[in-house]
Design an enzyme around this catalytic site. Structure first.
Site, PDB file in Angstrom:
ATOM      1  N   ALA A 131       9.314   7.854   5.168  1.00 19.83           N
ATOM      2  CA  ALA A 131       9.001   8.143   6.572  1.00 19.83           C
ATOM      3  C   ALA A 131       9.703   9.400   7.071  1.00 19.83           C
ATOM      4  O   ALA A 131       9.163  10.144   7.897  1.00 19.83           O
ATOM      5  CB  ALA A 131       9.375   6.946   7.446  1.00 19.83           C
TER       6      ALA A 131
ATOM      7  N   TYR B 265       5.252  10.225  12.964  1.00 26.02           N
ATOM      8  CA  TYR B 265       5.714  10.028  14.338  1.00 26.02           C
ATOM      9  C   TYR B 265       6.121  11.395  14.897  1.00 26.02           C
ATOM     10  O   TYR B 265       6.560  12.278  14.150  1.00 26.02           O
ATOM     11  CB  TYR B 265       6.902   9.055  14.328  1.00 26.02           C
ATOM     12  CG  TYR B 265       7.382   8.627  15.690  1.00 26.02           C
ATOM     13  CD1 TYR B 265       6.625   7.768  16.482  1.00 26.02           C
ATOM     14  CD2 TYR B 265       8.603   9.074  16.195  1.00 26.02           C
ATOM     15  CE1 TYR B 265       7.063   7.371  17.732  1.00 26.02           C
ATOM     16  CE2 TYR B 265       9.045   8.687  17.447  1.00 26.02           C
ATOM     17  CZ  TYR B 265       8.275   7.836  18.211  1.00 26.02           C
ATOM     18  OH  TYR B 265       8.706   7.456  19.455  1.00 26.02           O
TER      19      TYR B 265
ATOM     20  N   THR C 134       8.590  12.809  16.230  1.00 29.96           N
ATOM     21  CA  THR C 134       9.914  13.385  15.982  1.00 29.96           C
ATOM     22  C   THR C 134      10.125  13.809  14.528  1.00 29.96           C
ATOM     23  O   THR C 134      11.147  14.427  14.213  1.00 29.96           O
ATOM     24  CB  THR C 134      11.020  12.373  16.348  1.00 29.96           C
ATOM     25  OG1 THR C 134      10.849  11.187  15.561  1.00 29.96           O
ATOM     26  CG2 THR C 134      10.962  12.023  17.823  1.00 29.96           C
ATOM     27  N   LYS C 135       9.187  13.482  13.642  1.00 30.60           N
ATOM     28  CA  LYS C 135       9.342  13.827  12.229  1.00 30.60           C
ATOM     29  C   LYS C 135       9.107  15.322  12.007  1.00 30.60           C
ATOM     30  O   LYS C 135       8.549  16.024  12.854  1.00 30.60           O
ATOM     31  CB  LYS C 135       8.357  13.013  11.376  1.00 30.60           C
ATOM     32  CG  LYS C 135       8.555  11.494  11.478  1.00 30.60           C
ATOM     33  CD  LYS C 135       9.929  11.085  10.963  1.00 30.60           C
ATOM     34  CE  LYS C 135      10.056   9.580  10.773  1.00 30.60           C
ATOM     35  NZ  LYS C 135      10.106   8.815  12.020  1.00 30.60           N
ATOM     36  N   ASN C 136       9.506  15.818  10.844  1.00 32.56           N
ATOM     37  CA  ASN C 136       9.312  17.241  10.521  1.00 32.56           C
ATOM     38  C   ASN C 136       7.850  17.637  10.650  1.00 32.56           C
ATOM     39  O   ASN C 136       7.524  18.724  11.117  1.00 32.56           O
ATOM     40  CB  ASN C 136       9.782  17.534   9.097  1.00 32.56           C
ATOM     41  CG  ASN C 136      11.271  17.348   8.910  1.00 32.56           C
ATOM     42  OD1 ASN C 136      11.867  16.461   9.516  1.00 32.56           O
ATOM     43  ND2 ASN C 136      11.883  18.162   8.067  1.00 32.56           N
TER      44      ASN C 136
END
Length: 365
Positions: free
Chosen positions: A160, A184, A186-188
């Site tokens: 994730a 999501y 906020t992910k890279n």
């Protein structure tokens, strides 16, 4: 220098990208297609190409990906699944949702599964293990895979936080039986809402995963098993297609800023810095430091206008729904010492240098 440096502010998207995303929304609104469509097909093709994945299906989110992976491997009642004590709660949550039992294992000093403890937690009921590439740092997967093959244990990678991390020429998520990704925001590589993906190397398993995502059907009204609705939203697929070209430049900025942190803070003996964050095995998702005075440092930085975060404040086996009567020494020390500093492609070098200056002055205040 701005008055405040947020931990992450997604409103800092480049203006060019903001315009492209608005245009993509308008395009899809005019087409009137909000489920399925070529946007999903394009996204799957591009992600397969980038990751080098034989088979890939996008889905609703990373948590659903993990649950679907367990179901696809027939993990359920009476089965044990090895899960790290330190992770986001989804890693254990999905095991219980499938009717299996999470068996927690301690981590090493970096928050990754302590591979030296595998034989201690293995039992005849152990059917799967979920290694978590915490903070974007890959577990030593070749070693884990060798152990899993001997024990005949299925491996579901919780990638994730690890999109863009590679060990050798192999991407996170492609070592085990199934890899699970979260997109999501906020992910890279993040959507403008919920999204995820599953990868695997077996064609029949890939067919099962795709069916499980879509009500158990392989084509409209032809149901081969009991599935669920875990399809990706067309809008999110379109947004991800728009954002993907920015991913590599953003990764370069993340790595550059991580290097600035390392160079500026390497002489502070009281602060432990993340290992291997400049290597390909780490995607620089989080810049997580460790220190005994974590809470004081966090408060100090917040007073100075710098946002921070704790990943995570409690280990899973100490949470009420997952209570597990055992000590997890390394994991419990980590949750009391870790602090994530701002690290994202929307930060400037000047902002990171300012944060470093504040940290260096922390003991002198």
């Amino acid at each position: 220098m701005p008055a405040k440096i947020p931990f992450l502010d997604l409103s800092r998207f480049p203006k060019k990208l903001q315009t492209e995303l608005k245009n993509k929304f308008s395009e899809l609104l005019e087409k009137g297609i909000f489920s399925g469509s070529e946007e999903v097909e394009i996204l799957e093709a591009e992600l397969k190409k980038y990751l080098g994945a034989p088979f890939l299906s996008v889905c609703s989110n990373g948590t659903d990906a993990l649950e679907i992976a367990l179901r696809a491997l027939n993990i359920g009642q009476g089965d044990d699944v090895i899960v790290p004590a330190l992770s986001w709660v989804s890693t254990a949550e999905v095991v219980l949702l499938c009717g299996a039992r999470p068996v927690f294992i301690d981590t090493n000093s970096e928050g990754l599964i302590d591979l030296s403890l595998l034989d201690q937690v293995y039992t005849s009921k152990t059917k799967a293990i979920i290694p978590v590439h915490l903070y974007g740092n890959l577990v030593d997967m070749p070693t884990l895979i060798d152990w899993a093959k001997i024990k005949q244990v299925k491996v579901i990678e919780d990638a994730a936080q690890a999109f863009g991390a590679f060990q050798g020429n192999c991407s996170a998520g492609l070592f085990g039986d199934i890899g699970c990704f979260s997109f999501y925001p906020t992910k890279n590589f993040g959507a403008l809402g919920e999204a995820g993906a599953l990868t695997c190397k077996d064609e029949e398993l890939a067919r099962k995963l795709k069916a499980l995502i879509n009500h158990g059907q392989i084509k409209r009204d032809h149901h081969i098993l009991v599935g669920r609705n875990a399809r990706i939203d067309t809008l999110q697929a379109g947004f991800l297609n728009t954002i993907l070209p920015y991913f590599e430049p953003w990764q370069k900025q993340r790595k550059f800023l991580a290097h600035v942190y390392l160079e500026e803070l390497k002489h502070l003996e009281w602060l432990k810095l993340p290992r291997d964050i400049e290597k390909s095995t780490h995607n620089a998702h989080l810049f997580t430091v460790q220190c005994r005075e974590r809470d004081q440092l966090k408060s100090y930085l917040e007073e100075k206008g710098v946002g921070t975060s704790i990943h995570y404040p409690r280990i899973i086996p100490k949470m009420k729904p997952y209570l597990f009567d055992q000590n997890f020494t390394a994991s419990e020390q980590l949750v009391s010492h870790v602090l994530s500093l701002p690290l994202n492609p929307f930060l400037s070098q000047q902002e990171v240098l300012h944060i470093c200056k504040l940290i260096k002055n922390f003991k002198l205040k």
